[in-house]
Design a protein around this motif. Structure first.
Motif, PDB file in Angstrom:
ATOM      1  N   ASN A   1      25.512   0.040  -0.455  1.00  0.00           N
ATOM      2  CA  ASN A   1      26.201  -1.042  -1.514  1.00  0.00           C
ATOM      3  C   ASN A   1      25.394  -2.505  -1.215  1.00  0.00           C
ATOM      4  O   ASN A   1      25.326  -2.904  -2.031  1.00  0.00           O
ATOM      5  CB  ASN A   1      27.442  -1.302  -0.869  1.00  0.00           C
ATOM      6  CG  ASN A   1      27.807  -0.198  -1.480  1.00  0.00           C
ATOM      7  OD1 ASN A   1      27.860   1.078  -1.694  1.00  0.00           O
ATOM      8  ND2 ASN A   1      29.371   0.237  -1.036  1.00  0.00           N
ATOM      9  N   PHE A   2      24.827  -2.752   0.309  1.00  0.00           N
ATOM     10  CA  PHE A   2      24.060  -4.300   0.668  1.00  0.00           C
ATOM     11  C   PHE A   2      22.936  -3.705  -0.624  1.00  0.00           C
ATOM     12  O   PHE A   2      22.611  -5.692  -1.323  1.00  0.00           O
ATOM     13  CB  PHE A   2      23.931  -4.482   1.421  1.00  0.00           C
ATOM     14  CG  PHE A   2      23.263  -5.860   2.037  1.00  0.00           C
ATOM     15  CD1 PHE A   2      24.038  -6.630   2.113  1.00  0.00           C
ATOM     16  CD2 PHE A   2      21.892  -5.094   3.004  1.00  0.00           C
ATOM     17  CE1 PHE A   2      22.584  -7.387   2.355  1.00  0.00           C
ATOM     18  CE2 PHE A   2      21.012  -6.466   3.402  1.00  0.00           C
ATOM     19  CZ  PHE A   2      21.528  -7.682   2.961  1.00  0.00           C
ATOM     20  N   ILE A   3      22.442  -3.158  -0.661  1.00  0.00           N
ATOM     21  CA  ILE A   3      20.848  -3.209  -0.736  1.00  0.00           C
ATOM     22  C   ILE A   3      21.117  -3.240  -2.444  1.00  0.00           C
ATOM     23  O   ILE A   3      20.172  -4.358  -3.558  1.00  0.00           O
ATOM     24  CB  ILE A   3      20.181  -1.551  -0.569  1.00  0.00           C
ATOM     25  CG1 ILE A   3      19.655  -1.620   0.923  1.00  0.00           C
ATOM     26  CG2 ILE A   3      18.919  -1.060  -1.578  1.00  0.00           C
ATOM     27  CD1 ILE A   3      19.164  -0.759   0.809  1.00  0.00           C
ATOM     28  N   GLN A   4      21.959  -2.439  -2.724  1.00  0.00           N
ATOM     29  CA  GLN A   4      21.964  -2.223  -4.376  1.00  0.00           C
ATOM     30  C   GLN A   4      22.522  -3.895  -4.614  1.00  0.00           C
ATOM     31  O   GLN A   4      22.280  -3.890  -6.260  1.00  0.00           O
ATOM     32  CB  GLN A   4      23.710  -1.663  -4.213  1.00  0.00           C
ATOM     33  CG  GLN A   4      23.958  -1.395  -6.297  1.00  0.00           C
ATOM     34  CD  GLN A   4      24.453  -0.342  -6.433  1.00  0.00           C
ATOM     35  OE1 GLN A   4      24.806   0.259  -5.875  1.00  0.00           O
ATOM     36  NE2 GLN A   4      24.039   0.591  -7.883  1.00  0.00           N
ATOM     37  N   SER A   5      23.475  -4.248  -3.990  1.00  0.00           N
ATOM     38  CA  SER A   5      23.723  -6.266  -4.211  1.00  0.00           C
ATOM     39  C   SER A   5      22.652  -6.791  -4.512  1.00  0.00           C
ATOM     40  O   SER A   5      22.876  -7.998  -5.134  1.00  0.00           O
ATOM     41  CB  SER A   5      24.799  -6.311  -3.513  1.00  0.00           C
ATOM     42  OG  SER A   5      25.293  -7.631  -3.762  1.00  0.00           O
ATOM     43  N   PHE A   6      21.854  -6.496  -3.287  1.00  0.00           N
ATOM     44  CA  PHE A   6      20.580  -8.408  -3.438  1.00  0.00           C
ATOM     45  C   PHE A   6      19.780  -7.872  -4.436  1.00  0.00           C
ATOM     46  O   PHE A   6      19.601  -8.131  -4.664  1.00  0.00           O
ATOM     47  CB  PHE A   6      19.955  -7.169  -1.640  1.00  0.00           C
ATOM     48  CG  PHE A   6      19.096  -7.730  -1.633  1.00  0.00           C
ATOM     49  CD1 PHE A   6      18.335  -9.749  -1.653  1.00  0.00           C
ATOM     50  CD2 PHE A   6      17.379  -7.203  -2.216  1.00  0.00           C
ATOM     51  CE1 PHE A   6      17.029  -9.902  -1.597  1.00  0.00           C
ATOM     52  CE2 PHE A   6      15.741  -8.348  -1.961  1.00  0.00           C
ATOM     53  CZ  PHE A   6      15.845  -9.393  -1.801  1.00  0.00           C
ATOM     54  N   LEU A   7      19.467  -6.363  -5.015  1.00  0.00           N
ATOM     55  CA  LEU A   7      18.343  -6.067  -5.743  1.00  0.00           C
ATOM     56  C   LEU A   7      19.504  -6.315  -6.958  1.00  0.00           C
ATOM     57  O   LEU A   7      18.542  -6.813  -8.574  1.00  0.00           O
ATOM     58  CB  LEU A   7      17.941  -4.173  -6.037  1.00  0.00           C
ATOM     59  CG  LEU A   7      17.501  -3.379  -5.339  1.00  0.00           C
ATOM     60  CD1 LEU A   7      17.905  -2.228  -5.175  1.00  0.00           C
ATOM     61  CD2 LEU A   7      16.399  -4.400  -5.045  1.00  0.00           C
ATOM     62  N   GLN A   8      20.236  -6.466  -7.358  1.00  0.00           N
ATOM     63  CA  GLN A   8      21.531  -6.590  -8.739  1.00  0.00           C
ATOM     64  C   GLN A   8      21.383  -8.664  -8.520  1.00  0.00           C
ATOM     65  O   GLN A   8      22.097  -8.709  -9.831  1.00  0.00           O
ATOM     66  CB  GLN A   8      22.102  -6.320  -8.697  1.00  0.00           C
ATOM     67  CG  GLN A   8      23.151  -4.758  -9.249  1.00  0.00           C
ATOM     68  CD  GLN A   8      23.686  -3.931  -9.107  1.00  0.00           C
ATOM     69  OE1 GLN A   8      25.016  -4.559  -9.355  1.00  0.00           O
ATOM     70  NE2 GLN A   8      23.529  -2.570  -9.454  1.00  0.00           N
ATOM     71  N   SER A   9      21.331  -9.314  -7.736  1.00  0.00           N
ATOM     72  CA  SER A   9      21.760 -10.409  -7.404  1.00  0.00           C
ATOM     73  C   SER A   9      20.315 -11.107  -8.455  1.00  0.00           C
ATOM     74  O   SER A   9      19.386 -10.783  -7.609  1.00  0.00           O
ATOM     75  CB  SER A   9      22.202 -11.289  -6.560  1.00  0.00           C
ATOM     76  OG  SER A   9      21.340 -11.139  -5.221  1.00  0.00           O
ATOM     77  N   THR A  10      20.436 -12.251  -9.166  1.00  0.00           N
ATOM     78  CA  THR A  10      19.666 -13.449  -9.358  1.00  0.00           C
ATOM     79  C   THR A  10      19.613 -14.399  -8.825  1.00  0.00           C
ATOM     80  O   THR A  10      18.040 -15.050  -8.739  1.00  0.00           O
ATOM     81  CB  THR A  10      19.273 -13.210 -10.849  1.00  0.00           C
ATOM     82  OG1 THR A  10      20.207 -13.347 -11.950  1.00  0.00           O
ATOM     83  CG2 THR A  10      19.497 -11.496 -11.147  1.00  0.00           C
ATOM     84  N   GLY A  11      20.744 -14.982  -8.756  1.00  0.00           N
ATOM     85  CA  GLY A  11      21.366 -16.436  -8.510  1.00  0.00           C
ATOM     86  C   GLY A  11      21.083 -17.101  -9.859  1.00  0.00           C
ATOM     87  O   GLY A  11      20.531 -18.358  -9.461  1.00  0.00           O
ATOM     88  N   ALA A  12      20.865 -16.192 -10.642  1.00  0.00           N
ATOM     89  CA  ALA A  12      20.562 -17.232 -11.924  1.00  0.00           C
ATOM     90  C   ALA A  12      21.931 -18.370 -12.313  1.00  0.00           C
ATOM     91  O   ALA A  12      23.094 -17.488 -12.474  1.00  0.00           O
ATOM     92  CB  ALA A  12      20.122 -16.954 -13.266  1.00  0.00           C
ATOM     93  N   PHE A  13      22.005 -19.166 -13.553  1.00  0.00           N
ATOM     94  CA  PHE A  13      22.905 -20.309 -13.847  1.00  0.00           C
ATOM     95  C   PHE A  13      21.724 -20.820 -15.085  1.00  0.00           C
ATOM     96  O   PHE A  13      21.572 -21.870 -14.980  1.00  0.00           O
ATOM     97  CB  PHE A  13      23.639 -21.098 -12.949  1.00  0.00           C
ATOM     98  CG  PHE A  13      25.124 -20.901 -13.266  1.00  0.00           C
ATOM     99  CD1 PHE A  13      25.983 -21.008 -13.427  1.00  0.00           C
ATOM    100  CD2 PHE A  13      24.778 -22.591 -14.567  1.00  0.00           C
ATOM    101  CE1 PHE A  13      27.665 -21.282 -14.148  1.00  0.00           C
ATOM    102  CE2 PHE A  13      25.812 -23.192 -15.274  1.00  0.00           C
ATOM    103  CZ  PHE A  13      27.479 -22.448 -14.861  1.00  0.00           C
ATOM    104  N   GLU A  14      21.664 -19.629 -16.513  1.00  0.00           N
ATOM    105  CA  GLU A  14      21.201 -20.108 -17.102  1.00  0.00           C
ATOM    106  C   GLU A  14      22.043 -20.606 -18.664  1.00  0.00           C
ATOM    107  O   GLU A  14      22.479 -19.861 -19.737  1.00  0.00           O
ATOM    108  CB  GLU A  14      20.057 -19.079 -17.936  1.00  0.00           C
ATOM    109  CG  GLU A  14      19.148 -18.751 -16.519  1.00  0.00           C
ATOM    110  CD  GLU A  14      18.280 -19.425 -16.002  1.00  0.00           C
ATOM    111  OE1 GLU A  14      17.479 -20.421 -16.239  1.00  0.00           O
ATOM    112  OE2 GLU A  14      18.751 -19.798 -14.270  1.00  0.00           O
ATOM    113  N   VAL A  15      21.708 -22.017 -18.515  1.00  0.00           N
ATOM    114  CA  VAL A  15      22.481 -22.506 -20.286  1.00  0.00           C
ATOM    115  C   VAL A  15      21.968 -22.654 -21.376  1.00  0.00           C
ATOM    116  O   VAL A  15      20.677 -22.999 -20.749  1.00  0.00           O
ATOM    117  CB  VAL A  15      23.128 -23.264 -19.692  1.00  0.00           C
ATOM    118  CG1 VAL A  15      23.926 -23.958 -21.149  1.00  0.00           C
ATOM    119  CG2 VAL A  15      24.019 -23.380 -18.651  1.00  0.00           C
TER     120      VAL A  15
END
Length: 229
Positions: free
Chosen positions: A170-184
């Protein structure tokens, strides 16, 4: 007679007596004609005391609803990074500043290789857990006559191994899905990018950026006018 029997007998008796009391209690007196006439007289006095509003005294608000009408702002954010609260705050701010604007919240997906790897991780998780639970007899069916060395180490502490595999996967999957994006995006054009700026936009900053993109130089609200520089 014990306490439970007293409760079972006393409760129906109590409800019966309350029904009798409510049945024989006289209804409240109806208001007399004099009281009704007095109430109507007071209502008429309140209506007469209200100031009259002439058309010249009313503020023109007909142009407020068209500031953001027909425009669409899309906020693409990382759902696995707990950015939803910030996105909802920005959405409410833009809808209040630009009435009629359509603000859409959506997940900003990661790049294609990360997306593919995030789909593979659950398969590997369930595969290893299934092998641990199935036992040694599953290896001949897979074409492996001798169990692998790591199987015995995982089998020695079966439940601990399955819990560790589940949490680590679950940790690896969350890391792969996270982008840190906030695009407007405003009408399809990028207005602000957290991936480029490495920070979140301020509410006033984002309002100014969207306003410049729409070509709006003034916002009229119910209190007054706010002139942007």
């Amino acid at each position: 007679m014990d306490r439970a029997q007293l409760v079972l007998i006393g409760l129906p008796v109590f409800l019966f007596f309350t029904d009798l009391v409510s049945l024989f209690t006289p209804p409240p007196p109806k208001p007399t004609h004099h009281d009704h006439h007095l109430h109507n007289h007071q209502s008429q006095q309140q209506i007469l005391q209200q100031p009259l509003q002439f058309p010249t005294q009313q503020k023109p608000i007909s142009n407020v609803g068209g500031i953001g009408l027909g425009s669409t702002v899309k906020i693409g954010f990382c759902t696995s990074c707990s950015y939803r609260g910030t996105a909802v705050t920005m959405k409410n701010m833009l809808e209040n500043a630009f009435p009629g604007m359509n603000v859409v919240l959506a997940n900003h997906p990661p790049v294609l290789p990360k997306r593919l790897l995030s789909k593979v991780v659950p398969v590997v998780q369930f595969g290893i857990i299934g092998v641990i639970m199935a036992g040694e007899q599953i290896f001949p069916r897979l074409g492996i006559m001798t169990p692998l060395a790591w199987y015995y180490s995982l089998r020695a502490n079966r439940f601990g191994s399955m819990a560790s595999i589940w949490l680590f996967g679950n940790f690896i999957q969350s890391f792969l899905q996270s982008t840190g994006a906030f695009e407007v995006y405003c009408n399809g054009e990028l207005v602000f990018s957290k991936l480029k700026e490495q920070r979140f936009p301020g509410e006033i900053e984002l309002r100014d950026l969207v306003g410049r993109k729409l070509g709006v130089s003034r916002i009229v609200d119910g209190i007054g006018a706010s002139v942007w520089s």
